[in-house]
Structure formats: C-alpha cells, structure tokens
Design a protein around this motif. Sequence first.
Motif, PDB file in Angstrom:
ATOM      1  N   SER A 229      47.582 -42.704  17.957  1.00  0.00           N
ATOM      2  CA  SER A 229      47.007 -41.625  17.141  1.00  0.00           C
ATOM      3  C   SER A 229      46.784 -42.059  15.702  1.00  0.00           C
ATOM      4  O   SER A 229      45.831 -41.633  15.054  1.00  0.00           O
ATOM      5  CB  SER A 229      47.913 -40.390  17.178  1.00  0.00           C
ATOM      6  OG  SER A 229      48.018 -39.900  18.498  1.00  0.00           O
ATOM      7  N   SER A 230      47.657 -42.936  15.202  1.00  0.00           N
ATOM      8  CA  SER A 230      47.547 -43.380  13.802  1.00  0.00           C
ATOM      9  C   SER A 230      46.323 -44.257  13.562  1.00  0.00           C
ATOM     10  O   SER A 230      45.945 -44.469  12.417  1.00  0.00           O
ATOM     11  CB  SER A 230      48.816 -44.121  13.369  1.00  0.00           C
ATOM     12  OG  SER A 230      48.841 -45.445  13.886  1.00  0.00           O
ATOM     13  N   PHE A 231      45.691 -44.763  14.621  1.00  0.00           N
ATOM     14  CA  PHE A 231      44.506 -45.600  14.467  1.00  0.00           C
ATOM     15  C   PHE A 231      43.245 -44.782  14.197  1.00  0.00           C
ATOM     16  O   PHE A 231      42.185 -45.343  13.942  1.00  0.00           O
ATOM     17  CB  PHE A 231      44.283 -46.468  15.708  1.00  0.00           C
ATOM     18  CG  PHE A 231      45.402 -47.426  16.010  1.00  0.00           C
ATOM     19  CD1 PHE A 231      46.243 -47.898  15.007  1.00  0.00           C
ATOM     20  CD2 PHE A 231      45.614 -47.871  17.304  1.00  0.00           C
ATOM     21  CE1 PHE A 231      47.271 -48.780  15.287  1.00  0.00           C
ATOM     22  CE2 PHE A 231      46.633 -48.760  17.600  1.00  0.00           C
ATOM     23  CZ  PHE A 231      47.463 -49.215  16.589  1.00  0.00           C
ATOM     24  N   ALA A 232      43.348 -43.472  14.257  1.00  0.00           N
ATOM     25  CA  ALA A 232      42.199 -42.598  14.011  1.00  0.00           C
ATOM     26  C   ALA A 232      41.950 -42.456  12.515  1.00  0.00           C
ATOM     27  O   ALA A 232      42.860 -42.620  11.693  1.00  0.00           O
ATOM     28  CB  ALA A 232      42.440 -41.226  14.626  1.00  0.00           C
ATOM     29  N   ASN A 233      40.713 -42.155  12.182  1.00  0.00           N
ATOM     30  CA  ASN A 233      40.347 -41.872  10.799  1.00  0.00           C
ATOM     31  C   ASN A 233      40.899 -40.519  10.402  1.00  0.00           C
ATOM     32  O   ASN A 233      40.992 -39.620  11.245  1.00  0.00           O
ATOM     33  CB  ASN A 233      38.822 -41.857  10.654  1.00  0.00           C
ATOM     34  CG  ASN A 233      38.196 -43.181  11.037  1.00  0.00           C
ATOM     35  OD1 ASN A 233      38.730 -44.234  10.744  1.00  0.00           O
ATOM     36  ND2 ASN A 233      37.058 -43.119  11.706  1.00  0.00           N
ATOM     37  N   PRO A 234      41.235 -40.331   9.116  1.00  0.00           N
ATOM     38  CA  PRO A 234      41.662 -39.000   8.677  1.00  0.00           C
ATOM     39  C   PRO A 234      40.567 -37.984   9.008  1.00  0.00           C
ATOM     40  O   PRO A 234      39.380 -38.273   8.891  1.00  0.00           O
ATOM     41  CB  PRO A 234      41.835 -39.154   7.167  1.00  0.00           C
ATOM     42  CG  PRO A 234      42.012 -40.621   6.949  1.00  0.00           C
ATOM     43  CD  PRO A 234      41.230 -41.305   8.035  1.00  0.00           C
ATOM     44  N   SER A 235      40.975 -36.813   9.439  1.00  0.00           N
ATOM     45  CA  SER A 235      40.018 -35.812   9.908  1.00  0.00           C
ATOM     46  C   SER A 235      39.946 -34.610   8.979  1.00  0.00           C
ATOM     47  O   SER A 235      40.947 -34.189   8.422  1.00  0.00           O
ATOM     48  CB  SER A 235      40.426 -35.344  11.304  1.00  0.00           C
ATOM     49  OG  SER A 235      39.604 -34.298  11.739  1.00  0.00           O
ATOM     50  N   ASN A 236      38.740 -34.075   8.852  1.00  0.00           N
ATOM     51  CA  ASN A 236      38.563 -32.814   8.128  1.00  0.00           C
ATOM     52  C   ASN A 236      38.857 -31.630   9.039  1.00  0.00           C
ATOM     53  O   ASN A 236      38.865 -30.498   8.590  1.00  0.00           O
ATOM     54  CB  ASN A 236      37.129 -32.702   7.599  1.00  0.00           C
ATOM     55  CG  ASN A 236      36.846 -33.730   6.531  1.00  0.00           C
ATOM     56  OD1 ASN A 236      37.759 -34.188   5.842  1.00  0.00           O
ATOM     57  ND2 ASN A 236      35.586 -34.115   6.398  1.00  0.00           N
ATOM     58  N   CYS A 237      39.053 -31.905  10.313  1.00  0.00           N
ATOM     59  CA  CYS A 237      39.312 -30.857  11.303  1.00  0.00           C
ATOM     60  C   CYS A 237      40.626 -31.174  12.008  1.00  0.00           C
ATOM     61  O   CYS A 237      40.635 -31.775  13.084  1.00  0.00           O
ATOM     62  CB  CYS A 237      38.148 -30.787  12.296  1.00  0.00           C
ATOM     63  SG  CYS A 237      38.330 -29.498  13.520  1.00  0.00           S
ATOM     64  N   PRO A 238      41.760 -30.768  11.434  1.00  0.00           N
ATOM     65  CA  PRO A 238      43.056 -31.168  11.988  1.00  0.00           C
ATOM     66  C   PRO A 238      43.319 -30.646  13.401  1.00  0.00           C
ATOM     67  O   PRO A 238      44.151 -31.199  14.104  1.00  0.00           O
ATOM     68  CB  PRO A 238      44.068 -30.604  10.985  1.00  0.00           C
ATOM     69  CG  PRO A 238      43.332 -29.568  10.219  1.00  0.00           C
ATOM     70  CD  PRO A 238      41.883 -29.934  10.252  1.00  0.00           C
ATOM     71  N   ASP A 239      42.614 -29.598  13.831  1.00  0.00           N
ATOM     72  CA  ASP A 239      42.834 -29.074  15.181  1.00  0.00           C
ATOM     73  C   ASP A 239      41.884 -29.685  16.205  1.00  0.00           C
ATOM     74  O   ASP A 239      41.958 -29.367  17.388  1.00  0.00           O
ATOM     75  CB  ASP A 239      42.686 -27.549  15.184  1.00  0.00           C
ATOM     76  CG  ASP A 239      43.774 -26.878  14.364  1.00  0.00           C
ATOM     77  OD1 ASP A 239      44.880 -27.441  14.281  1.00  0.00           O
ATOM     78  OD2 ASP A 239      43.511 -25.804  13.800  1.00  0.00           O
ATOM     79  N   GLY A 240      40.973 -30.543  15.755  1.00  0.00           N
ATOM     80  CA  GLY A 240      39.999 -31.155  16.655  1.00  0.00           C
ATOM     81  C   GLY A 240      40.478 -32.488  17.182  1.00  0.00           C
ATOM     82  O   GLY A 240      41.590 -32.933  16.900  1.00  0.00           O
ATOM     83  N   PRO A 241      39.616 -33.148  17.962  1.00  0.00           N
ATOM     84  CA  PRO A 241      39.983 -34.471  18.502  1.00  0.00           C
ATOM     85  C   PRO A 241      40.112 -35.509  17.391  1.00  0.00           C
ATOM     86  O   PRO A 241      39.513 -35.369  16.329  1.00  0.00           O
ATOM     87  CB  PRO A 241      38.826 -34.806  19.448  1.00  0.00           C
ATOM     88  CG  PRO A 241      37.691 -33.952  19.018  1.00  0.00           C
ATOM     89  CD  PRO A 241      38.278 -32.737  18.363  1.00  0.00           C
ATOM     90  N   LEU A 242      40.889 -36.532  17.646  1.00  0.00           N
ATOM     91  CA  LEU A 242      41.012 -37.649  16.716  1.00  0.00           C
ATOM     92  C   LEU A 242      39.671 -38.360  16.619  1.00  0.00           C
ATOM     93  O   LEU A 242      38.874 -38.341  17.564  1.00  0.00           O
ATOM     94  CB  LEU A 242      42.082 -38.623  17.215  1.00  0.00           C
ATOM     95  CG  LEU A 242      43.499 -38.067  17.326  1.00  0.00           C
ATOM     96  CD1 LEU A 242      44.394 -39.063  18.052  1.00  0.00           C
ATOM     97  CD2 LEU A 242      44.049 -37.726  15.967  1.00  0.00           C
TER      98      LEU A 242
END
Length: 132
Positions: free
Chosen positions: A66-79
């Motif tokens: 999960s930490s390999f994902a980019n920071p998201s503007n949508c915390p409830d959405g997919p990584l």
Amino acid sequence: MALTRHIHVTTQVEGLHRWPDASSPDGYLASPHRHLFVASVEISVHHGDRELEINAVARWVTTVLSSFANPSNCPDGPLDFGAQSCEHLAERLVAAITDRYGTHRRVRCTVAEDGILGGGVQWDPDPAEAGQ
C-alpha cells in the motif's frame, strides 16, 4: 536433495495504475484503470516453527504494498500506483523483504492484476550466505 522450507503469504489491495506508453490495440491501458493487485510472496525459512510468523508477515506485506501508492486526494478511493507495473511492485516488495528479513533468504514475489495476469521477481541469495 536437501529439504528447503518457505512461508507463503498472499494479500490484495485495490488500486489504479496506467501504462502511459500503451499503443493500439492496448491504448486503453494508458488511462488509469482499476485492479485488485494480488501479491503472492514466498520467503525461505530455516526451521518449521514459525521462524517468520505468517500472519505478521502478511499484515506487513499489505502495509508495504500500500505504501508504494501515490498520495491520494481521495482517501476513501482505490490506491493510485501511477505507472508502476506488476513487475515494478514485485521488485519493490522483494527489496523491502530482503531489507527487513535479510539477503540470506530466497524470496519470490508475484503481483497479479485481479489475481490472473501479472509479473514477478525472485531474489536468490549468495550460496555463502544462504545457510545463515
């Protein structure tokens, strides 16, 4: 032939990725698209009595993936894994595993889109270190 042991853990995370250089007939892959990224990991162990506890390893692998994902503007959405391929994610997981558990273990990792199609890598220790 000598007996070898390993643990096996599988985890999955929902995510998006894309292949910016995709061309016809696979041009649709250039746009972000959703998958369940299924990571399957084998790590060699030296005895059969929970040298590496599989539940703890599975939780840790999920966190690292999960930490390999980019920071998201949508915390409830997919990584959002951006342009990372399954092979990229597998390579990064193997690097994190050898960092945490040592380079003296054989580590095999596959990351598959929706558990079906994917790629992977394997770390083979130097034979001089494998017995540690």
